[in-house]
Design a protein around this motif. Structure first.
Motif, PDB file in Angstrom:
ATOM      1  N   ASP A 197       0.803  -1.226   0.000  1.00  0.00           N
ATOM      2  CA  ASP A 197       0.000   0.000   0.000  1.00  0.00           C
ATOM      3  C   ASP A 197       0.837   1.278   0.000  1.00  0.00           C
ATOM      4  OD1 ASP A 197       0.916   0.100   2.623  1.00  0.00           O
ATOM      5  OD2 ASP A 197      -1.057   0.416   3.506  1.00  0.00           O
ATOM      6  N   ARG A 198       2.166   1.126   0.092  1.00  0.00           N
ATOM      7  CA  ARG A 198       3.027   2.303   0.104  1.00  0.00           C
ATOM      8  C   ARG A 198       4.433   1.907  -0.345  1.00  0.00           C
ATOM      9  NH1 ARG A 198       4.323   6.221   5.254  1.00  0.00           N
ATOM     10  NH2 ARG A 198       5.609   7.669   4.083  1.00  0.00           N
ATOM     11  N   ALA A 199       5.131   2.834  -0.983  1.00  0.00           N
ATOM     12  CA  ALA A 199       6.514   2.600  -1.394  1.00  0.00           C
ATOM     13  C   ALA A 199       7.283   3.909  -1.239  1.00  0.00           C
ATOM     14  CB  ALA A 199       6.581   2.105  -2.831  1.00  0.00           C
ATOM     15  N   GLU A 200       8.579   3.779  -1.010  1.00  0.00           N
ATOM     16  CA  GLU A 200       9.410   4.967  -0.841  1.00  0.00           C
ATOM     17  C   GLU A 200      10.832   4.670  -1.298  1.00  0.00           C
ATOM     18  OE1 GLU A 200       9.147   5.888   3.339  1.00  0.00           O
ATOM     19  OE2 GLU A 200      10.624   4.385   3.887  1.00  0.00           O
ATOM     20  N   GLY A 206      21.536   7.048  -0.655  1.00  0.00           N
ATOM     21  CA  GLY A 206      22.594   7.160   0.352  1.00  0.00           C
ATOM     22  C   GLY A 206      22.119   6.786   1.740  1.00  0.00           C
ATOM     23  N   SER A 207      21.981   7.774   2.613  1.00  0.00           N
ATOM     24  CA  SER A 207      21.628   7.535   4.016  1.00  0.00           C
ATOM     25  C   SER A 207      20.135   7.321   4.204  1.00  0.00           C
ATOM     26  CB  SER A 207      22.064   8.723   4.877  1.00  0.00           C
ATOM     27  OG  SER A 207      23.451   8.915   4.782  1.00  0.00           O
ATOM     28  N   ASP A 208      19.800   6.358   5.040  1.00  0.00           N
ATOM     29  CA  ASP A 208      18.404   6.017   5.337  1.00  0.00           C
ATOM     30  C   ASP A 208      17.827   7.018   6.337  1.00  0.00           C
ATOM     31  OD1 ASP A 208      15.961   4.866   5.953  1.00  0.00           O
ATOM     32  OD2 ASP A 208      16.778   2.873   6.312  1.00  0.00           O
ATOM     33  N   PRO A 209      16.775   7.771   5.962  1.00  0.00           N
ATOM     34  CA  PRO A 209      16.185   8.744   6.877  1.00  0.00           C
ATOM     35  C   PRO A 209      15.266   8.091   7.920  1.00  0.00           C
ATOM     36  CG  PRO A 209      14.989   8.766   4.824  1.00  0.00           C
ATOM     37  CD  PRO A 209      16.148   7.807   4.644  1.00  0.00           C
ATOM     38  N   GLY A 210      15.026   6.798   7.772  1.00  0.00           N
ATOM     39  CA  GLY A 210      14.125   6.089   8.681  1.00  0.00           C
ATOM     40  C   GLY A 210      12.907   5.579   7.923  1.00  0.00           C
ATOM     41  N   THR A 211      12.406   4.458   8.358  1.00  0.00           N
ATOM     42  CA  THR A 211      11.257   3.838   7.705  1.00  0.00           C
ATOM     43  C   THR A 211      10.055   4.783   7.746  1.00  0.00           C
ATOM     44  OG1 THR A 211      12.084   1.702   8.426  1.00  0.00           O
ATOM     45  CG2 THR A 211       9.806   1.776   7.677  1.00  0.00           C
ATOM     46  N   GLY A 212       9.461   5.007   6.586  1.00  0.00           N
ATOM     47  CA  GLY A 212       8.304   5.889   6.467  1.00  0.00           C
ATOM     48  C   GLY A 212       8.668   7.351   6.300  1.00  0.00           C
ATOM     49  N   TYR A 221       3.431  -3.082   3.477  1.00  0.00           N
ATOM     50  CA  TYR A 221       2.235  -3.885   3.253  1.00  0.00           C
ATOM     51  C   TYR A 221       1.069  -3.318   4.052  1.00  0.00           C
ATOM     52  CZ  TYR A 221       5.767  -6.928   1.349  1.00  0.00           C
ATOM     53  OH  TYR A 221       6.806  -7.424   0.603  1.00  0.00           O
ATOM     54  N   GLU A 222      -0.135  -3.675   3.657  1.00  0.00           N
ATOM     55  CA  GLU A 222      -1.336  -3.173   4.324  1.00  0.00           C
ATOM     56  C   GLU A 222      -1.356  -3.470   5.818  1.00  0.00           C
ATOM     57  OE1 GLU A 222      -5.029  -2.894   1.300  1.00  0.00           O
ATOM     58  OE2 GLU A 222      -4.405  -4.924   1.803  1.00  0.00           O
ATOM     59  N   ASN A 223      -0.649  -4.514   6.233  1.00  0.00           N
ATOM     60  CA  ASN A 223      -0.621  -4.847   7.661  1.00  0.00           C
ATOM     61  C   ASN A 223       0.354  -3.958   8.438  1.00  0.00           C
ATOM     62  OD1 ASN A 223       1.868  -5.876   6.888  1.00  0.00           O
ATOM     63  ND2 ASN A 223       1.334  -8.007   7.242  1.00  0.00           N
ATOM     64  N   GLY A 224       0.994  -2.988   7.765  1.00  0.00           N
ATOM     65  CA  GLY A 224       1.881  -2.038   8.418  1.00  0.00           C
ATOM     66  C   GLY A 224       3.336  -2.448   8.458  1.00  0.00           C
ATOM     67  N   LEU A 225       3.660  -3.653   8.004  1.00  0.00           N
ATOM     68  CA  LEU A 225       5.046  -4.114   8.002  1.00  0.00           C
ATOM     69  C   LEU A 225       5.761  -3.656   6.743  1.00  0.00           C
ATOM     70  CD1 LEU A 225       4.567  -7.768   9.298  1.00  0.00           C
ATOM     71  CD2 LEU A 225       5.303  -5.757  10.597  1.00  0.00           C
ATOM     72  N   TRP A 226       7.007  -3.231   6.927  1.00  0.00           N
ATOM     73  CA  TRP A 226       7.826  -2.804   5.806  1.00  0.00           C
ATOM     74  C   TRP A 226       8.691  -3.955   5.329  1.00  0.00           C
ATOM     75  CZ3 TRP A 226       7.813   1.805   3.208  1.00  0.00           C
ATOM     76  CH2 TRP A 226       7.068   2.850   3.778  1.00  0.00           C
ATOM     77  N   GLY A 227       8.904  -4.035   4.033  1.00  0.00           N
ATOM     78  CA  GLY A 227       9.814  -5.016   3.456  1.00  0.00           C
ATOM     79  C   GLY A 227      11.246  -4.514   3.548  1.00  0.00           C
ATOM     80  N   LEU A 228      12.165  -5.335   3.131  1.00  0.00           N
ATOM     81  CA  LEU A 228      13.569  -4.953   3.119  1.00  0.00           C
ATOM     82  C   LEU A 228      13.831  -3.949   2.001  1.00  0.00           C
ATOM     83  CD1 LEU A 228      15.183  -8.482   3.560  1.00  0.00           C
ATOM     84  CD2 LEU A 228      14.836  -6.725   5.313  1.00  0.00           C
ATOM     85  N   SER A 229      14.828  -3.110   2.191  1.00  0.00           N
ATOM     86  CA  SER A 229      15.226  -2.160   1.148  1.00  0.00           C
ATOM     87  C   SER A 229      16.012  -2.895   0.075  1.00  0.00           C
ATOM     88  CB  SER A 229      16.108  -1.056   1.743  1.00  0.00           C
ATOM     89  OG  SER A 229      15.400  -0.326   2.704  1.00  0.00           O
ATOM     90  N   GLU A 230      15.739  -2.545  -1.161  1.00  0.00           N
ATOM     91  CA  GLU A 230      16.492  -3.103  -2.279  1.00  0.00           C
ATOM     92  C   GLU A 230      17.382  -2.005  -2.837  1.00  0.00           C
ATOM     93  OE1 GLU A 230      15.710  -5.267  -6.522  1.00  0.00           O
ATOM     94  OE2 GLU A 230      14.376  -5.694  -4.851  1.00  0.00           O
ATOM     95  N   ARG A 231      18.649  -2.334  -3.094  1.00  0.00           N
ATOM     96  CA  ARG A 231      19.639  -1.335  -3.519  1.00  0.00           C
ATOM     97  C   ARG A 231      19.960  -1.471  -5.001  1.00  0.00           C
ATOM     98  NH1 ARG A 231      25.478  -1.073  -3.928  1.00  0.00           N
ATOM     99  NH2 ARG A 231      25.523  -3.291  -3.490  1.00  0.00           N
ATOM    100  N   ARG A 232      20.111  -0.321  -5.648  1.00  0.00           N
ATOM    101  CA  ARG A 232      20.579  -0.251  -7.029  1.00  0.00           C
ATOM    102  C   ARG A 232      21.629   0.844  -7.112  1.00  0.00           C
ATOM    103  NH1 ARG A 232      18.360  -4.452  -7.457  1.00  0.00           N
ATOM    104  NH2 ARG A 232      16.816  -5.067  -8.968  1.00  0.00           N
ATOM    105  N   LEU A 233      22.724   0.553  -7.789  1.00  0.00           N
ATOM    106  CA  LEU A 233      23.782   1.518  -7.998  1.00  0.00           C
ATOM    107  C   LEU A 233      23.489   2.289  -9.286  1.00  0.00           C
ATOM    108  CD1 LEU A 233      26.645   2.471  -7.073  1.00  0.00           C
ATOM    109  CD2 LEU A 233      27.561   0.727  -8.612  1.00  0.00           C
ATOM    110  N   PHE A 234      23.688   3.609  -9.263  1.00  0.00           N
ATOM    111  CA  PHE A 234      23.530   4.389 -10.492  1.00  0.00           C
ATOM    112  C   PHE A 234      24.614   5.458 -10.551  1.00  0.00           C
ATOM    113  CE2 PHE A 234      21.085   6.888  -7.479  1.00  0.00           C
ATOM    114  CZ  PHE A 234      21.282   8.209  -7.867  1.00  0.00           C
ATOM    115  N   TYR A 235      24.855   5.957 -11.757  1.00  0.00           N
ATOM    116  CA  TYR A 235      25.850   6.993 -11.991  1.00  0.00           C
ATOM    117  C   TYR A 235      25.140   8.260 -12.424  1.00  0.00           C
ATOM    118  CZ  TYR A 235      29.873   9.514 -13.781  1.00  0.00           C
ATOM    119  OH  TYR A 235      30.830  10.470 -14.001  1.00  0.00           O
TER     120      TYR A 235
END
Length: 96
Positions: free
Chosen positions: A13-16, A20-26, A64-78
């Motif tokens: 139900d949400r994505a972000e 670089g640095s993680d500002p915190g979940t949500g 997810y709708e149940n309020g749990l966040w999944g793991l962060s997936e990383r991609r490198l870009f230039y």
């Protein structure tokens, strides 16, 4: 005895994203979703105005709708330097 077994995948139900640095979940940059779904495919624009030229790590995660966040997936870009506007070039022959 009747036993019913089923698997119900929670809907996203949400994505972000963050760079670089993680500002915190949500607390990262929101990725708009049209509606909650078990799988989502999205195109979004990155805000890169404060980034320097070079390699950076992009992280994306979903909730997810149940309020749990999944793991962060990383991609490198230039991030390439902005092209230089040379304006109109008046070429004259030069003798060397």
């Amino acid at each position: 005895m009747l036993l019913e077994i089923g698997v119900h995948a929670p809907r996203i139900d949400r994505a972000e994203y963050f760079i670089g640095s993680d500002p915190g979940t949500g607390k990262a940059m929101n990725i708009p979703l049209s509606s909650p779904a078990e799988t989502v495919n999205v195109n979004f624009e990155l805000t890169t105005g404060t980034l320097s030229t070079g390699f950076h790590n992009l992280y994306v995660r979903a909730r997810y709708e149940n309020g749990l966040w999944g793991l962060s997936e990383r991609r490198l870009f230039y991030l390439a330097p902005s092209p230089v506007d040379l304006g109109d070039i008046d070429a004259e022959q030069q003798s060397f």
